[in-house]
Design an enzyme around this catalytic site. Sequence first.
Site, PDB file in Angstrom:
ATOM      1  N   SER A  36      30.103  37.711  37.901  1.00 33.92           N
ATOM      2  CA  SER A  36      30.657  36.553  37.221  1.00 33.92           C
ATOM      3  C   SER A  36      29.539  35.656  36.670  1.00 33.92           C
ATOM      4  O   SER A  36      28.719  36.100  35.890  1.00 33.92           O
ATOM      5  CB  SER A  36      31.587  35.796  38.180  1.00 33.92           C
ATOM      6  OG  SER A  36      32.409  34.886  37.490  1.00 33.92           O
ATOM      7  N   ASP A 182      37.290  39.347  36.698  1.00 32.27           N
ATOM      8  CA  ASP A 182      36.136  38.823  37.430  1.00 32.27           C
ATOM      9  C   ASP A 182      35.715  39.740  38.581  1.00 32.27           C
ATOM     10  O   ASP A 182      36.513  40.097  39.441  1.00 32.27           O
ATOM     11  CB  ASP A 182      36.499  37.438  37.988  1.00 32.27           C
ATOM     12  CG  ASP A 182      35.278  36.626  38.356  1.00 32.27           C
ATOM     13  OD1 ASP A 182      34.509  37.070  39.217  1.00 32.27           O
ATOM     14  OD2 ASP A 182      35.097  35.537  37.784  1.00 32.27           O
TER      15      ASP A 182
END
Length: 293
Positions: A36, A182
């Site tokens: 991320s 993510d």
Amino acid sequence: MDGVFSGGGVKALAFIGALEELEERGYSFSRVAGTSAGAILACLTAAGYTAKELKERLKSISFEELVDVPLSDRLFPFMKWLLLYYRLGLYKGNQLERVLEEWLEDKGVRTFADLPPGSLKVICSDLTLGRIVVLPDDLKKVYGIDPATFSVAKAVRMSAGLPYFFIPVKIHGKKGRSVIIDGGVLSNFPLWIWEKKSGCRTRPIIGMKLSDEPDKLPEQKIKNAIQMFHALFKTMQQAHDARYISKTMSKDIIFIPVNGVETTDFDMSDEQKEALMNLGHEHASDFLRRWSR
């Protein structure tokens, strides 16, 4: 030296301060990995950016510009909640990818072929296949895509696809279309990435994590459904990695507990950004005083 950066949204600004401290002490990374927001720092580090250069770059952008709102939502704000059901996210994330493309191109990096082999690993979550995906490693064997043609900025955008906040990236692979979100959903701190199956390391590893040590994390209060959802998501992020991090490994991790800042606080002031970077600088300095390779 190898590096690993955890996810954490805008809190990852603290990593820049930590990187600055490491650079001042003469340390540099041969290979980096991240999830991320950590993947953003990892790719820019792999491309050759120094902490000082990143600080200068940050002065030219507003984080709020990275949250590109679809045209339909600008015209009819209430529509974003109705369309969330179909789009699977509120914001497109295209602007984040464009900014990364520009910054990387300034260092001569477009695809994974432009980076030294094995120097960057980006962690994503493939919801369709139900597995952790490591890019560029899994591009060929899972999706039939040549890593030499795949955009580094696209890979990082995929890793930073915060569920329900950013619209997921969809890619076509050997088994059809996959929905990618993510990487932090399945591994928010991929410290395991640089260790061999035997547990041996090729070179020293330093990890940077935006939290306290696992045994110091506060208990989560659950009194309603919303709090349970937050607790569920945090548990998914932390459980896999916390189980992996032993006391031995903890000595190689710069823990940077960030309080009072949320993952999506894109409207932070310059003073808040500077405070986060200073926090990272301080914790990295404390770490290096006791760290032994």
